[in-house]
Scaffold this motif. Structure first.
Motif, PDB file in Angstrom:
ATOM      1  N   VAL A 172       0.811  -1.223   0.000  1.00 44.73           N
ATOM      2  CA  VAL A 172       0.000   0.000   0.000  1.00 44.73           C
ATOM      3  C   VAL A 172       0.841   1.269   0.000  1.00 44.73           C
ATOM      4  N   THR A 173       2.137   1.175   0.321  1.00 48.38           N
ATOM      5  CA  THR A 173       3.001   2.360   0.275  1.00 48.38           C
ATOM      6  C   THR A 173       3.822   2.437  -1.002  1.00 48.38           C
ATOM      7  N   ASP A 174       3.632   1.493  -1.920  1.00 53.60           N
ATOM      8  CA  ASP A 174       4.341   1.487  -3.198  1.00 53.60           C
ATOM      9  C   ASP A 174       3.322   1.799  -4.297  1.00 53.60           C
ATOM     10  N   HIS A 175       3.329   3.038  -4.785  1.00 55.88           N
ATOM     11  CA  HIS A 175       2.306   3.472  -5.739  1.00 55.88           C
ATOM     12  C   HIS A 175       2.384   2.712  -7.060  1.00 55.88           C
ATOM     13  N   GLU A 176       3.596   2.380  -7.505  1.00 51.71           N
ATOM     14  CA  GLU A 176       3.735   1.631  -8.754  1.00 51.71           C
ATOM     15  C   GLU A 176       3.183   0.220  -8.595  1.00 51.71           C
ATOM     16  N   LEU A 177       3.478  -0.418  -7.459  1.00 52.74           N
ATOM     17  CA  LEU A 177       2.982  -1.767  -7.221  1.00 52.74           C
ATOM     18  C   LEU A 177       1.466  -1.776  -7.069  1.00 52.74           C
ATOM     19  N   ARG A 178       0.920  -0.765  -6.402  1.00 53.41           N
ATOM     20  CA  ARG A 178      -0.538  -0.646  -6.281  1.00 53.41           C
ATOM     21  C   ARG A 178      -1.183  -0.615  -7.664  1.00 53.41           C
ATOM     22  N   ALA A 179      -0.595   0.152  -8.563  1.00 56.25           N
ATOM     23  CA  ALA A 179      -1.145   0.267  -9.912  1.00 56.25           C
ATOM     24  C   ALA A 179      -1.079  -1.069 -10.648  1.00 56.25           C
ATOM     25  N   LEU A 180       0.032  -1.803 -10.457  1.00 54.73           N
ATOM     26  CA  LEU A 180       0.204  -3.081 -11.144  1.00 54.73           C
ATOM     27  C   LEU A 180      -0.822  -4.118 -10.707  1.00 54.73           C
ATOM     28  N   VAL A 181      -1.167  -4.129  -9.418  1.00 59.24           N
ATOM     29  CA  VAL A 181      -2.122  -5.124  -8.918  1.00 59.24           C
ATOM     30  C   VAL A 181      -3.553  -4.606  -8.936  1.00 59.24           C
ATOM     31  N   GLY A 182      -3.737  -3.358  -9.411  1.00 54.03           N
ATOM     32  CA  GLY A 182      -5.081  -2.834  -9.593  1.00 54.03           C
ATOM     33  C   GLY A 182      -5.731  -2.242  -8.356  1.00 54.03           C
ATOM     34  N   ILE A 183      -4.922  -1.744  -7.411  1.00 49.53           N
ATOM     35  CA  ILE A 183      -5.490  -1.069  -6.238  1.00 49.53           C
ATOM     36  C   ILE A 183      -5.653   0.407  -6.582  1.00 49.53           C
ATOM     37  N   PRO A 184      -6.894   0.907  -6.663  1.00 50.71           N
ATOM     38  CA  PRO A 184      -7.089   2.307  -7.035  1.00 50.71           C
ATOM     39  C   PRO A 184      -6.551   3.254  -5.967  1.00 50.71           C
ATOM     40  N   PRO A 185      -6.099   4.435  -6.375  1.00 50.02           N
ATOM     41  CA  PRO A 185      -5.512   5.387  -5.416  1.00 50.02           C
ATOM     42  C   PRO A 185      -6.465   5.779  -4.298  1.00 50.02           C
ATOM     43  N   GLU A 186      -7.762   5.783  -4.591  1.00 49.08           N
ATOM     44  CA  GLU A 186      -8.716   6.235  -3.584  1.00 49.08           C
ATOM     45  C   GLU A 186      -9.063   5.163  -2.552  1.00 49.08           C
ATOM     46  N   LEU A 187      -8.602   3.924  -2.778  1.00 46.10           N
ATOM     47  CA  LEU A 187      -8.914   2.858  -1.831  1.00 46.10           C
ATOM     48  C   LEU A 187      -8.146   3.084  -0.527  1.00 46.10           C
ATOM     49  N   ASN A 188      -8.876   3.101   0.569  1.00 46.41           N
ATOM     50  CA  ASN A 188      -8.286   3.403   1.878  1.00 46.41           C
ATOM     51  C   ASN A 188      -7.366   2.275   2.336  1.00 46.41           C
ATOM     52  N   ASP A 189      -6.165   2.641   2.777  1.00 43.08           N
ATOM     53  CA  ASP A 189      -5.209   1.653   3.277  1.00 43.08           C
ATOM     54  C   ASP A 189      -5.734   0.936   4.514  1.00 43.08           C
ATOM     55  N   ASP A 190      -6.705   1.527   5.201  1.00 41.61           N
ATOM     56  CA  ASP A 190      -7.153   1.008   6.486  1.00 41.61           C
ATOM     57  C   ASP A 190      -7.706  -0.413   6.383  1.00 41.61           C
ATOM     58  N   ARG A 191      -8.234  -0.788   5.240  1.00 36.96           N
ATOM     59  CA  ARG A 191      -8.781  -2.143   5.100  1.00 36.96           C
ATOM     60  C   ARG A 191      -7.683  -3.189   5.295  1.00 36.96           C
ATOM     61  N   TYR A 192      -6.470  -2.887   4.837  1.00 36.66           N
ATOM     62  CA  TYR A 192      -5.355  -3.815   5.004  1.00 36.66           C
ATOM     63  C   TYR A 192      -4.807  -3.758   6.438  1.00 36.66           C
ATOM     64  N   LEU A 193      -4.796  -2.560   7.009  1.00 36.96           N
ATOM     65  CA  LEU A 193      -4.288  -2.418   8.372  1.00 36.96           C
ATOM     66  C   LEU A 193      -5.192  -3.141   9.361  1.00 36.96           C
ATOM     67  N   ARG A 194      -6.494  -3.038   9.181  1.00 36.56           N
ATOM     68  CA  ARG A 194      -7.423  -3.720  10.080  1.00 36.56           C
ATOM     69  C   ARG A 194      -7.335  -5.238   9.929  1.00 36.56           C
ATOM     70  N   ALA A 195      -7.126  -5.693   8.686  1.00 35.41           N
ATOM     71  CA  ALA A 195      -6.953  -7.133   8.478  1.00 35.41           C
ATOM     72  C   ALA A 195      -5.693  -7.632   9.182  1.00 35.41           C
ATOM     73  N   GLY A 196      -4.609  -6.869   9.075  1.00 33.85           N
ATOM     74  CA  GLY A 196      -3.374  -7.247   9.754  1.00 33.85           C
ATOM     75  C   GLY A 196      -3.531  -7.245  11.263  1.00 33.85           C
TER      76      GLY A 196
END
Length: 250
Positions: A210-234
């Motif tokens: 979630v802190t790598d903008h290029e990698l986010r783009a490659l896997v299809g994570i839109p910029p507006e998607l909140n990082d919190d969903r991953y933090l709460r899962a962790g």
């Protein structure tokens, strides 16, 4: 005023400017780290000017990493520090050596950044909240230092031995404190040590994503998607691991 004095005055202003661009905590960590180095690469003992020049290089590199405007190379750091590349080579023989010098003060801020969250025993009734607070603080640390940490991990993945060792060493205090939160002592091959390592690997990898903008783009994570969903899962996975280990020791 003589030309020599003018140049010295300009150098002092450059030194002050780069340190002033950092947070007070990080600037102090840079000064402490550089004060521990006694000689340059030519074997010459560092006086005040030499130590200050080293501070200037390290602070300029940290500043450059924070800008995310251009690739970080020895040349770009020298330009940012206002030094010739030859002068920089008096202190750092290669990029890995410079990165290690930058990582030292940055990781010195880990205590206030995220380790302090782990040092108080988390009560069972507030376990998720504390797990979430830790994951959030770890994410914030990564967000502040993402380009530097991504470069370190990229070099470690390419089997740069010095970066591999740094990555392991910087994670070890977290694993030890997580195992302590589980109510156990760290021991190689112990289930709780392996569990803490696995959960922390997952948390770091998700934060890396979630802190790598290029990698986010490659896997299809839109910029507006909140990082919190991953933090709460962790945080949820960490809570399950700690509750499971505490249940075994009850």
């Amino acid at each position: 005023m003589s030309a020599g004095r003018r140049m010295a005055g300009e150098g002092d202003r450059q030194d002050a400017r780069h340190l002033a661009a950092l947070s007070p905590t990080l600037a102090a960590a840079v000064s402490d780290a550089c004060a521990s180095v006694s000689h340059n690469l030519n074997g010459q003992r560092l006086g005040r000017k030499g130590r200050v020049t080293r501070e200037r290089i390290v602070a300029a590199a940290i500043e450059l990493f924070g800008d995310n405007e251009e690739p970080v190379t020895l040349g770009s750091v020298a330009r940012r520090a206002g030094l010739g590349l030859t002068s920089l080579y008096n202190y750092f023989p290669d990029l890995t050596d410079l990165l290690l010098a930058v990582l030292e003060p940055v990781l010195a801020t880990a205590e206030s950044g995220y380790l302090a969250v782990l040092r108080d025993r988390w009560p069972d009734e507030q376990l998720y909240e504390n797990c979430y607070a830790f994951v959030r603080s770890y994410h914030a640390f990564w967000a502040r230092n993402s380009q530097l940490l991504h470069m370190r991990n990229s070099l470690a993945d390419q089997h740069d031995e010095r970066m591999m060792k740094h990555r392991i060493t910087s994670t070890r205090p977290i694993i030890e404190l997580l195992v302590w939160q589980m109510g156990r002592n760290v021991a190689p091959g112990q289930h709780s040590t392996s569990m803490a390592s696995m959960v922390m690997t997952g948390i770091e990898r998700s934060i890396t994503l979630v802190t790598d903008h290029e990698l986010r783009a490659l896997v299809g994570i839109p910029p507006e998607l909140n990082d919190d969903r991953y933090l709460r899962a962790g945080a949820s996975l960490l809570e399950l691991a700690i509750r499971d280990a505490r249940g075994d020791t009850a």
